[in-house]
Enzyme design. Structure first.
Site, short mmCIF file in Angstrom:
data_model
loop_
_atom_site.label_atom_id
_atom_site.label_comp_id
_atom_site.label_asym_id
_atom_site.label_seq_id
_atom_site.Cartn_x
_atom_site.Cartn_y
_atom_site.Cartn_z
N ASN A 155 0.81 -1.22 0.00
CA ASN A 155 0.00 0.00 0.00
C ASN A 155 0.85 1.27 0.00
O ASN A 155 0.34 2.36 0.25
CB ASN A 155 -0.97 0.01 1.19
CG ASN A 155 -0.23 0.01 2.52
OD1 ASN A 155 0.99 -0.14 2.58
ND2 ASN A 155 -0.98 0.17 3.60
N GLU A 159 1.34 10.21 -4.80
CA GLU A 159 0.15 10.82 -5.40
C GLU A 159 0.34 12.31 -5.62
O GLU A 159 1.08 12.98 -4.89
CB GLU A 159 -1.08 10.61 -4.51
CG GLU A 159 -1.54 9.17 -4.43
CD GLU A 159 -2.75 8.96 -3.56
OE1 GLU A 159 -3.45 7.95 -3.76
OE2 GLU A 159 -3.01 9.81 -2.67
N HIS A 173 3.67 7.70 0.70
CA HIS A 173 3.58 6.79 1.84
C HIS A 173 4.67 5.73 1.69
O HIS A 173 4.70 5.01 0.70
CB HIS A 173 2.20 6.14 1.85
CG HIS A 173 2.03 5.01 2.84
ND1 HIS A 173 1.24 3.92 2.58
CD2 HIS A 173 2.56 4.81 4.07
CE1 HIS A 173 1.26 3.11 3.63
NE2 HIS A 173 2.07 3.63 4.54
N PRO A 300 -4.27 9.28 5.14
CA PRO A 300 -4.63 9.02 3.75
C PRO A 300 -5.81 8.06 3.64
O PRO A 300 -5.98 7.16 4.47
CB PRO A 300 -3.37 8.35 3.19
CG PRO A 300 -2.81 7.62 4.38
CD PRO A 300 -3.12 8.49 5.58
N SER A 307 -8.17 11.99 1.14
CA SER A 307 -7.16 11.96 2.19
C SER A 307 -7.24 13.27 2.97
O SER A 307 -7.87 14.24 2.52
CB SER A 307 -5.76 11.77 1.59
OG SER A 307 -5.65 10.52 0.94
N HIS A 324 -4.34 6.10 11.04
CA HIS A 324 -3.30 6.35 10.03
C HIS A 324 -3.82 6.18 8.61
O HIS A 324 -3.05 6.32 7.65
CB HIS A 324 -2.10 5.43 10.26
CG HIS A 324 -2.26 4.02 9.78
ND1 HIS A 324 -3.37 3.25 10.03
CD2 HIS A 324 -1.42 3.24 9.04
CE1 HIS A 324 -3.19 2.06 9.48
NE2 HIS A 324 -2.03 2.03 8.87
#
Length: 396
Positions: A155, A159, A173, A300, A307, A324
């Site tokens: 994950n 972005e 992330h 997010p 997000s 988170h």
């Protein structure tokens, strides 16, 4: 909502949670050195050893598997000086390809050289100096320097987003990569070995701990601090590369740093010394962010959903923590069984992303509804900005 579970030292802030996650949290809360209680975040879900989205305060002991194998995993966000009108006519696919060239993606994929970017050397030197000063043995990871500035898979993502006022944000992330994984697994094994050697009864091996006053804990804390620093710098390194690619994409002729208005970089898998319930504790946030009053944070959603940039409210019951992210609803295997590549394409309509069946397990429907998570977190954080993706890059 807040629920105390079975009169245990366990508070749950999730309105949507399954029995397996509650059972895991009960096991953790039942450990004798937990004080004052364990807090389950709104995005909590089943994980290894202890549930993801668990905040665990411990007195004179640390549980390496509760910190997890991606030490220091977290988020970084940069608000740029530009708005949507400045990029409206630009080709998002071209930016995506540039990002994929600048940042190695997917597990085991590292940089071929550490000399490509001028700003990399200072970060490597600082990490080398920290390891030497604190006696951190990195012989198990001879390629750690090449790992700096790489994304990973699962994950982890990069972005480009727009906020409620149309301002452009860069967002990513990631964590401590392979070197953090090896550090974690080494100390998890040591804790398990010692607890067996000392005949300490545990609900499960992944709750094995290292007690205060032992050289094993001292070594772990030193290694842990280094891995958390590596993760922080890894995100900063990738963001600087992203910023450089973004500056080239928009045709900026000055320094890329001129395009940066603010930056937030926060962990959500880590251990830190804090005071709760009148005692100094080791606070482990496994899938949770620091939400002390006034502290900025990042929550997010899944790819294709919103997000949030937030500020902590300092909620004592939540141990000054907040969720988170969205939190998984289905395992990766189950998501691939339920959904197709066409389902993913439909969910990502209007977003530039890497197409393919490899990313079906990251479909938004595999995650909890971020709106529900944020509603549950209303007492934990205030929302500063709401972001929506226009570009997404993931490793496999």
């Amino acid at each position: 909502m807040t629920t105390r579970i079975d009169n245990l030292k366990l508070l749950c802030f999730a309105s949507e949670i399954d029995d397996a996650t509650i059972d895991q949290a009960k096991e953790t809360a039942g450990l004798p050195f937990v004080h004052p209680h364990v807090a389950l975040m709104p995005d909590a879900h089943h994980g290894m050893g202890s549930a993801v989205g668990t905040v665990i305060p411990t007195v004179d002991a640390v549980i390496p598997a509760a910190v997890g194998v991606d030490i220091g995993c977290g988020m970084i966000a940069v608000r740029t000086t530009l708005d949507a009108t400045a990029i409206a006519e630009l080709d998002l696919a071209a930016l995506r390809i540039s990002i994929e060239s600048a940042i190695p993606l997917s597990p085991g994929n590292y940089n071929r050289s550490t000399a490509r970017y001028a700003f990399t050397a200072a970060r490597i030197a600082a990490l080398e100096a920290m390891a030497e000063a604190d006696g951190v043995d990195l012989s198990h990871s001879p390629t750690w320097r090449e790992q700096l500035g790489s994304l990973g898979g699962g994950n982890h993502f990069i972005e480009l987003c727009l906020d409620e006022d149309g301002r452009v944000w860069m967002f990513l992330h990631s964590g401590s990569r392979g070197v953090g994984n090896r550090i974690a697994k080494r100390h998890i094994a040591i804790a398990q070995k010692l607890c067996r050697q000392w005949h300490i009864p545990l609900p499960q091996d992944d709750l094995a701990y290292l007690p205060d006053g032992t050289p094993e804990l001292d070594t772990y804390l030193g290694d842990l601090a280094w891995a958390q620093r590596f993760a922080f710098e890894n995100r900063a390194e990738m963001m600087d590369r992203f910023r450089q690619a973004f500056a080239h994409w928009v045709g900026h002729v000055g320094e890329p740093a001129d395009l940066e208005a603010e930056r937030i970089n926060c962990h959500h898998n880590y251990t830190v010394r804090e005071r709760h319930g009148g005692k100094d504790v080791w606070l482990t946030r496994k899938g949770a962010i620091d939400a002390h009053e006034g502290v900025r944070g990042i929550i997010p959603g899944s790819m294709g959903t919103r997000s949030y940039i937030v500020t902590g409210r300092g909620h004592g019951g939540a141990l000054c923590s907040a969720p988170h992210g969205a939190g998984r609803r289905f395992s990766r295997r189950e998501a691939k069984r339920r959904f197709t590549e066409a389902d993913l394409a439909a969910a990502m309509t209007g977003i530039e992303y890497r197409h393919g069946a490899e990313w079906v397990d990251e479909i938004p429907q595999a995650y909890k509804d971020i709106d529900v998570v944020m509603a549950d977190a209303e007492r934990l954080v205030s929302v500063d900005h709401t972001l929506r993706q226009i570009l997404n890059v993931k490793g496999t």
